[in-house]
Design an enzyme around this catalytic site. Sequence first.
Site, PDB file in Angstrom:
ATOM      1  N   LYS A  13       0.253  -1.304   0.156  1.00  0.00           N
ATOM      2  CA  LYS A  13       0.162   0.089  -0.134  1.00  0.00           C
ATOM      3  C   LYS A  13       0.845   1.127   0.567  1.00  0.00           C
ATOM      4  O   LYS A  13       0.428   2.406  -0.465  1.00  0.00           O
ATOM      5  CB  LYS A  13      -1.438   0.242   1.469  1.00  0.00           C
ATOM      6  CG  LYS A  13      -0.837  -0.772   2.730  1.00  0.00           C
ATOM      7  CD  LYS A  13      -1.680  -0.229   3.509  1.00  0.00           C
ATOM      8  CE  LYS A  13      -1.623  -0.037   4.908  1.00  0.00           C
ATOM      9  NZ  LYS A  13       0.361  -1.580   5.203  1.00  0.00           N
ATOM     10  N   ARG A 127      11.738  -7.345   0.992  1.00  0.00           N
ATOM     11  CA  ARG A 127      11.108  -5.742   1.743  1.00  0.00           C
ATOM     12  C   ARG A 127      13.114  -5.157   1.643  1.00  0.00           C
ATOM     13  O   ARG A 127      13.502  -5.849   2.523  1.00  0.00           O
ATOM     14  CB  ARG A 127      10.693  -5.155   2.099  1.00  0.00           C
ATOM     15  CG  ARG A 127      10.165  -4.406   2.043  1.00  0.00           C
ATOM     16  CD  ARG A 127       8.307  -3.391   2.163  1.00  0.00           C
ATOM     17  NE  ARG A 127       8.019  -3.889   3.658  1.00  0.00           N
ATOM     18  CZ  ARG A 127       6.621  -2.863   4.080  1.00  0.00           C
ATOM     19  NH1 ARG A 127       6.035  -2.464   2.905  1.00  0.00           N
ATOM     20  NH2 ARG A 127       6.677  -2.648   5.662  1.00  0.00           N
ATOM     21  N   ARG A 160      14.116  -3.271   7.158  1.00  0.00           N
ATOM     22  CA  ARG A 160      14.318  -2.559   8.402  1.00  0.00           C
ATOM     23  C   ARG A 160      14.006  -3.777   9.672  1.00  0.00           C
ATOM     24  O   ARG A 160      13.119  -4.603   9.003  1.00  0.00           O
ATOM     25  CB  ARG A 160      12.963  -1.965   8.157  1.00  0.00           C
ATOM     26  CG  ARG A 160      12.528  -0.185   7.834  1.00  0.00           C
ATOM     27  CD  ARG A 160      11.493  -0.300   6.796  1.00  0.00           C
ATOM     28  NE  ARG A 160      10.093   0.084   7.786  1.00  0.00           N
ATOM     29  CZ  ARG A 160       8.304   0.135   7.151  1.00  0.00           C
ATOM     30  NH1 ARG A 160       8.888   0.734   6.777  1.00  0.00           N
ATOM     31  NH2 ARG A 160       8.008  -0.501   7.633  1.00  0.00           N
ATOM     32  N   ARG A 171       3.611  -8.185  13.890  1.00  0.00           N
ATOM     33  CA  ARG A 171       2.611  -7.099  13.037  1.00  0.00           C
ATOM     34  C   ARG A 171       1.261  -7.509  11.869  1.00  0.00           C
ATOM     35  O   ARG A 171       0.529  -6.715  12.101  1.00  0.00           O
ATOM     36  CB  ARG A 171       3.843  -6.156  12.234  1.00  0.00           C
ATOM     37  CG  ARG A 171       4.958  -6.064  12.417  1.00  0.00           C
ATOM     38  CD  ARG A 171       5.725  -5.024  11.579  1.00  0.00           C
ATOM     39  NE  ARG A 171       4.886  -4.241  11.022  1.00  0.00           N
ATOM     40  CZ  ARG A 171       5.568  -3.745   9.835  1.00  0.00           C
ATOM     41  NH1 ARG A 171       6.724  -4.048   9.191  1.00  0.00           N
ATOM     42  NH2 ARG A 171       5.035  -2.634   9.242  1.00  0.00           N
TER      43      ARG A 171
HETATM   44  P1  AMP Z   1       4.395   0.699   8.789  1.00  0.00           P
HETATM   45  O1  AMP Z   1       5.867   1.321   8.037  1.00  0.00           O
HETATM   46  O2  AMP Z   1       2.789   1.969   8.551  1.00  0.00           O
HETATM   47  O3  AMP Z   1       4.412  -0.548   9.046  1.00  0.00           O
HETATM   48  O4  AMP Z   1       4.268   1.862  10.005  1.00  0.00           O
HETATM   49  C1  AMP Z   1       5.899   0.711  11.010  1.00  0.00           C
HETATM   50  C2  AMP Z   1       5.482   0.754  12.450  1.00  0.00           C
HETATM   51  O5  AMP Z   1       4.887   2.411  13.008  1.00  0.00           O
HETATM   52  C3  AMP Z   1       3.768   0.373  12.730  1.00  0.00           C
HETATM   53  O6  AMP Z   1       3.975  -1.198  12.986  1.00  0.00           O
HETATM   54  C4  AMP Z   1       3.024   1.062  14.155  1.00  0.00           C
HETATM   55  O7  AMP Z   1       4.456   0.273  15.280  1.00  0.00           O
HETATM   56  C5  AMP Z   1       3.418   2.244  14.373  1.00  0.00           C
HETATM   57  N1  AMP Z   1       2.428   2.746  13.361  1.00  0.00           N
HETATM   58  C6  AMP Z   1       2.020   3.831  11.944  1.00  0.00           C
HETATM   59  N2  AMP Z   1       0.822   4.092  11.409  1.00  0.00           N
HETATM   60  C7  AMP Z   1       0.404   3.867  12.956  1.00  0.00           C
HETATM   61  C8  AMP Z   1      -1.017   3.801  13.663  1.00  0.00           C
HETATM   62  N3  AMP Z   1      -1.314   4.920  12.390  1.00  0.00           N
HETATM   63  N4  AMP Z   1      -1.133   3.694  14.539  1.00  0.00           N
HETATM   64  C9  AMP Z   1      -0.308   3.531  15.186  1.00  0.00           C
HETATM   65  N5  AMP Z   1       0.909   2.728  15.336  1.00  0.00           N
HETATM   66  C10 AMP Z   1       1.089   3.195  14.048  1.00  0.00           C
END
Ligand code: AMP
Length: 215
Positions: A13, A127, A160, A171
Amino acid sequence: MKIVMLGAPGAGKGTQAKQIAAKYGVPHISTGDIFRANLKAGTELGLKAKTYMDQGQLVPDSLTLELIMDRFGNDDCRNGYVLDGFPRTIPQAEALTRALEEKNDKLDYAINVDVPDSNIIDRMSGRRACLKCGGTFHVKYNPTKKEGICDLCGGELVIRDDDKPEIVNKRLVAYHEQTQPLIDYYEKEGILKNVDGTQDVNKVFEDICDILENK
Ligand code: AMP
């Protein structure tokens, strides 16, 4: 144009959100990227978020909402945005709906990039992310021209910490428990659109453009 991207971590996404932003001239807002930028800069917000991120858990809603509401105040959000990684929980979605309603506004689309869990693990292991600009690539599905080097800014690509297998599983659990209910939430709001995220990255984007252009 106000768009929310939905989908499991690793569904692609973020890649799609960036392309939408570039084509339709709206900012791409990724809460994950904002948290990571804060982490890198060593801010208080970054330090608070780190404990959760490192464990594959969601950052608490209060912290996330403060961050995103502040971001919406930026001038570049005037004509909309594509949200990537927010909302992630029902309370976040409700807060977003309320904030928009206060301005007599609403979201246009919630696009669900649908990819089964079995594909996710495979995808996450390949990734690669650029720590400099936040660009994400995949060694198999979305490779860079030069291995290990970001196509966008020439930065070095890394895996990452939260893309490591043990964290990926956590996750996914967080996704199913806390984020998947948003699919029903936006279905009821009448703005949910499903896209088959297992297709080639360009075909996924084509399908999304067809939705956004009402084709
Ligand atoms: P992402 O890159 O979107 O997968 O985000 C990486 C990490 O950031 C996630 O595993 C969460 O720990 C935190 N995170 C990102 N967006 C949110 C959100 N909207 N609410 C809570 N935690 C978030």
